[in-house]
Design an enzyme around this catalytic site. Sequence first.
Site, PDB file in Angstrom:
ATOM      1  N   HIS A  80       3.711   1.949   5.641  1.00 29.58           N
ATOM      2  CA  HIS A  80       4.558   0.839   6.082  1.00 29.58           C
ATOM      3  C   HIS A  80       3.870  -0.508   5.851  1.00 29.58           C
ATOM      4  CE1 HIS A  80       6.872   3.695   9.028  1.00 29.58           C
ATOM      5  NE2 HIS A  80       7.014   4.019   7.755  1.00 29.58           N
ATOM      6  N   HIS A 267       6.445  12.065   1.455  1.00 25.70           N
ATOM      7  CA  HIS A 267       5.123  11.562   1.066  1.00 25.70           C
ATOM      8  C   HIS A 267       4.391  12.524   0.134  1.00 25.70           C
ATOM      9  CE1 HIS A 267       5.438   8.090   3.584  1.00 25.70           C
ATOM     10  NE2 HIS A 267       5.751   8.840   4.618  1.00 25.70           N
TER      11      HIS A 267
END
EC number: 3.5.1.108
Length: 282
Positions: A80, A267
């Site tokens: 993030h 991911h």
Amino acid sequence: MYNYTIYHPVKISGRGLYTGINSTITIYPELPHVGIYFLRTDLTDYPIVPIIPSTLLVLNSKLSTVLGFHDDYSIMLIEHLMSAISLSQLTDLKIILEGPEIPILDGSSIIWLKLLQQAKIYITSLSNCIIFKSSCTFFIQTKDTFIISFPYTSLAINTGIDFKNCLAIKSQWITILDLLINRFELVGIASSRTFGDFNQINILINEGFFQGANLYNALAFQLGNWCNGPLRFICEPAKHKVLDLIGDLRLLGVYNMFFLIGYKTNHFVNSQLVQFFKKLDK
């Protein structure tokens, strides 16, 4: 192309999504051509060694992207913050972390983006950063998750998700062209929050994961409806997948030029994509 840093340091503290431990992060300006790097200053038993965002230092990509040299000297949940850094086109920063995990904050990148903007981003010099271009088309698949890469003149992403059992999400697709210069889409991507199934999250909490999860830092759905809606905008879950992908792609470098089509990305497959790109670059 230019090098960018910030005028003055900024600091923020918050809880880690996975560990539940409070961490403090301070972001400092850095000289041109130095790059982005992290330092863990809370570990008295280890020398302070820079952790550079690189495929060589990826320790784990199961639930989030973890960088480091080993489990005791690592940084969890980098994506993030790295997404906000990429969207801000920053090239040179020193990031001090006191704790094992970057704070989850509200589950998106918008607080990071605003924090970096408050620090006043500015040009320091012409850049010598390598522009990564993909000259071929290739396909990566893991079970029902896949990413296709095509040559392109800038960075563009088309991504889709499919939650047939959740009426609140169902199937969502989103396409964003010219990502790093598309200022209209920048805030929408950065504001997109992480999300998950409320029941599955509770199971993982009981197993020792997601110790910092709550209804403020993650969207949760149950029985087909949002537990903590409304959404910030249509297709927020799909846009969060774009956010994660941008953050993971930052391990390649500053400037990336290709068109990606992804379905149910995570991911792990993002990490496979980045590693494949690195092999092509050799």
